[in-house]
Enzyme design. Sequence first.
Site, PDB file in Angstrom:
ATOM      1  N   ASN A 105      39.697  17.169  24.449  1.00 13.19           N
ATOM      2  CA  ASN A 105      40.178  18.120  25.237  1.00 13.19           C
ATOM      3  C   ASN A 105      40.646  16.846  26.727  1.00 13.19           C
ATOM      4  O   ASN A 105      41.231  15.457  26.566  1.00 13.19           O
ATOM      5  CB  ASN A 105      38.733  18.598  26.177  1.00 13.19           C
ATOM      6  CG  ASN A 105      38.700  19.926  25.374  1.00 13.19           C
ATOM      7  OD1 ASN A 105      37.400  19.393  24.875  1.00 13.19           O
ATOM      8  ND2 ASN A 105      38.997  20.604  25.544  1.00 13.19           N
ATOM      9  N   ALA A 106      41.259  17.272  27.454  1.00 11.83           N
ATOM     10  CA  ALA A 106      42.554  15.618  28.857  1.00 11.83           C
ATOM     11  C   ALA A 106      43.387  14.684  27.786  1.00 11.83           C
ATOM     12  O   ALA A 106      42.691  13.610  27.462  1.00 11.83           O
ATOM     13  CB  ALA A 106      40.834  15.334  29.140  1.00 11.83           C
ATOM     14  N   GLU A 124      33.018   8.225  33.947  1.00  9.59           N
ATOM     15  CA  GLU A 124      34.053   8.907  33.214  1.00  9.59           C
ATOM     16  C   GLU A 124      34.792   8.839  34.064  1.00  9.59           C
ATOM     17  O   GLU A 124      35.077   9.376  35.314  1.00  9.59           O
ATOM     18  CB  GLU A 124      33.471  10.339  33.418  1.00  9.59           C
ATOM     19  CG  GLU A 124      34.552  11.202  32.404  1.00  9.59           C
ATOM     20  CD  GLU A 124      33.982  12.963  32.456  1.00  9.59           C
ATOM     21  OE1 GLU A 124      34.651  13.325  31.574  1.00  9.59           O
ATOM     22  OE2 GLU A 124      33.283  13.133  32.269  1.00  9.59           O
ATOM     23  N   LEU A 155      39.604  24.681  32.744  1.00  2.47           N
ATOM     24  CA  LEU A 155      37.312  24.711  32.761  1.00  2.47           C
ATOM     25  C   LEU A 155      37.024  23.028  33.683  1.00  2.47           C
ATOM     26  O   LEU A 155      37.782  22.412  32.846  1.00  2.47           O
ATOM     27  CB  LEU A 155      37.350  23.803  30.840  1.00  2.47           C
ATOM     28  CG  LEU A 155      37.970  24.325  29.989  1.00  2.47           C
ATOM     29  CD1 LEU A 155      37.985  24.347  28.254  1.00  2.47           C
ATOM     30  CD2 LEU A 155      36.662  25.831  30.231  1.00  2.47           C
ATOM     31  N   HIS A 205      40.611  11.812  28.963  1.00  5.20           N
ATOM     32  CA  HIS A 205      41.863  11.494  30.426  1.00  5.20           C
ATOM     33  C   HIS A 205      42.511  11.131  30.242  1.00  5.20           C
ATOM     34  O   HIS A 205      43.256   9.745  30.994  1.00  5.20           O
ATOM     35  CB  HIS A 205      40.726  11.741  31.292  1.00  5.20           C
ATOM     36  CG  HIS A 205      40.003  12.550  32.026  1.00  5.20           C
ATOM     37  ND1 HIS A 205      40.220  14.677  31.859  1.00  5.20           N
ATOM     38  CD2 HIS A 205      38.651  12.948  31.348  1.00  5.20           C
ATOM     39  CE1 HIS A 205      39.077  14.616  32.537  1.00  5.20           C
ATOM     40  NE2 HIS A 205      38.157  13.946  31.045  1.00  5.20           N
ATOM     41  N   ASP A 243      28.899  18.129  28.665  1.00  2.00           N
ATOM     42  CA  ASP A 243      29.837  17.747  29.059  1.00  2.00           C
ATOM     43  C   ASP A 243      28.981  19.393  29.684  1.00  2.00           C
ATOM     44  O   ASP A 243      29.820  19.972  30.917  1.00  2.00           O
ATOM     45  CB  ASP A 243      30.828  17.823  28.970  1.00  2.00           C
ATOM     46  CG  ASP A 243      31.481  17.720  29.670  1.00  2.00           C
ATOM     47  OD1 ASP A 243      31.423  16.895  31.503  1.00  2.00           O
ATOM     48  OD2 ASP A 243      32.779  18.174  30.131  1.00  2.00           O
ATOM     49  N   HIS A 248      36.407  24.218  24.222  1.00  7.50           N
ATOM     50  CA  HIS A 248      36.708  23.619  24.479  1.00  7.50           C
ATOM     51  C   HIS A 248      37.821  22.916  23.248  1.00  7.50           C
ATOM     52  O   HIS A 248      38.982  22.345  23.855  1.00  7.50           O
ATOM     53  CB  HIS A 248      35.832  22.148  24.859  1.00  7.50           C
ATOM     54  CG  HIS A 248      35.224  22.193  26.649  1.00  7.50           C
ATOM     55  ND1 HIS A 248      34.410  23.482  27.137  1.00  7.50           N
ATOM     56  CD2 HIS A 248      35.633  21.146  27.246  1.00  7.50           C
ATOM     57  CE1 HIS A 248      34.334  23.115  27.867  1.00  7.50           C
ATOM     58  NE2 HIS A 248      34.732  21.510  28.282  1.00  7.50           N
ATOM     59  N   GLY A 255      32.472  26.659  21.713  1.00  3.61           N
ATOM     60  CA  GLY A 255      33.673  27.585  21.426  1.00  3.61           C
ATOM     61  C   GLY A 255      35.219  27.979  22.396  1.00  3.61           C
ATOM     62  O   GLY A 255      36.069  28.944  22.384  1.00  3.61           O
ATOM     63  N   HIS A 270      34.865  13.684  24.708  1.00  7.34           N
ATOM     64  CA  HIS A 270      35.199  15.224  24.054  1.00  7.34           C
ATOM     65  C   HIS A 270      37.054  14.863  23.670  1.00  7.34           C
ATOM     66  O   HIS A 270      37.971  15.428  24.188  1.00  7.34           O
ATOM     67  CB  HIS A 270      34.789  15.393  25.641  1.00  7.34           C
ATOM     68  CG  HIS A 270      35.460  15.369  27.079  1.00  7.34           C
ATOM     69  ND1 HIS A 270      37.470  15.344  26.918  1.00  7.34           N
ATOM     70  CD2 HIS A 270      35.591  15.144  28.087  1.00  7.34           C
ATOM     71  CE1 HIS A 270      37.406  14.893  28.685  1.00  7.34           C
ATOM     72  NE2 HIS A 270      36.607  14.666  29.299  1.00  7.34           N
TER      73      HIS A 270
END
Length: 377
Positions: free
Chosen positions: A216-217, A128, A304, A192, A271, A248, A246, A213
């Site tokens: 996110n990012a 990642e 996070l 990301h 993750d 993220h 709940g 994910h």
Amino acid sequence: MFALSNGKIYAGDTWLENHSVLVDNGKIVKICNVEDIPSSCPVDDLEGGFLVPGFVDVQVNGGGGVLLNNSPDKSSIVTVAAAHRKFGTTSLAPTFITDEKTKMQEMAGAVETALMENSPGIKGIHFEGPFLNIERKGVHDAKFIRLMDDCFLKLIADHDLGQVIVTLAPEKVTLDYIRTLVEAGAIVCAGHTNATYDQTQAAMDAGLTGFTHLHNAMPAMQSRKPGVIGAALENQDCFCGVIADGHHVHWATLGTTLAAKGADRIMLVTDAMSSVGTDETEFMLGDQRIDVRDGKCVTAEGVLAGSALDMATAVRNVSRLPGQSLLSAVKMASTTPATFLGLNDKIGKIQSGFDADLVLLNKEVEAVRTWIAGEQV
């Protein structure tokens, strides 16, 4: 040979009752009617539970008190895999986030050793980073985020790493670099990132097949700027990982995402950080202290940092969402990620010839027993 009987057996879109699973030499021989179990075959009573394929987690940073970036060695990989087996994960991709080149080399060597020694559950590696957008770095250390280079290509070429997943920001690499990674056998994902819709589309045309994910990012989807999320939801071939804790992703956003993509293309991922399977209340990520509280992992600023999630909890959470079921949640935790990895001819289903990687869930959707290659672990 032995039989697993007296349970509800996962069959993709339905549950089979009054059936048994015959297992021999680490493989599933067949599913048969209870009355067809050979008379000489020992029977293992499932006590009415749900027998499902072992969970496949493609994003695991740690567990059992170990964070792989802090300890990139084979012993740590084994510890992490053992911690997640308690929650039904029978296959995983140890995940190494953005770090210095020497530690990436150490991690690659450790995974190669684990694979050579047939360490249970290890299917490859997930890098990642480090080719990320610094504006969307999350807890990744900015000083190790870098531009694309040949060193990374050499790293994955010089090691036998099984299934290699690479998360990168499409706007920070060339399309030729994505093509080269794919030609080298890597599974390329966007994450990301601040990629636009057009940049993401171009990356998918170059061979990118996954999203790390989702939500996110990365920038939120807007009416006139669909961005990376819009491209991911529109494309019916790509795979999207989601962290169903709940924290993220809001449950309503997750529900809408599931409705758009379906269980065939959404993967549940954890993750997970080192705290999974322990009572840890804090740990170190490099020189950052991470607190574990209220079911999440956060920096002192409240950012996070991975998750405290396990796969059984993710399955339980999703199974209770409107429009979802235990069947669809299990598919997202097993069959779909197995397909994403290209291993759907070996794992992710309860089917003749497949590895006997299995999980028994109780009525509360808790993992109570786990088998890898027919051995209870």
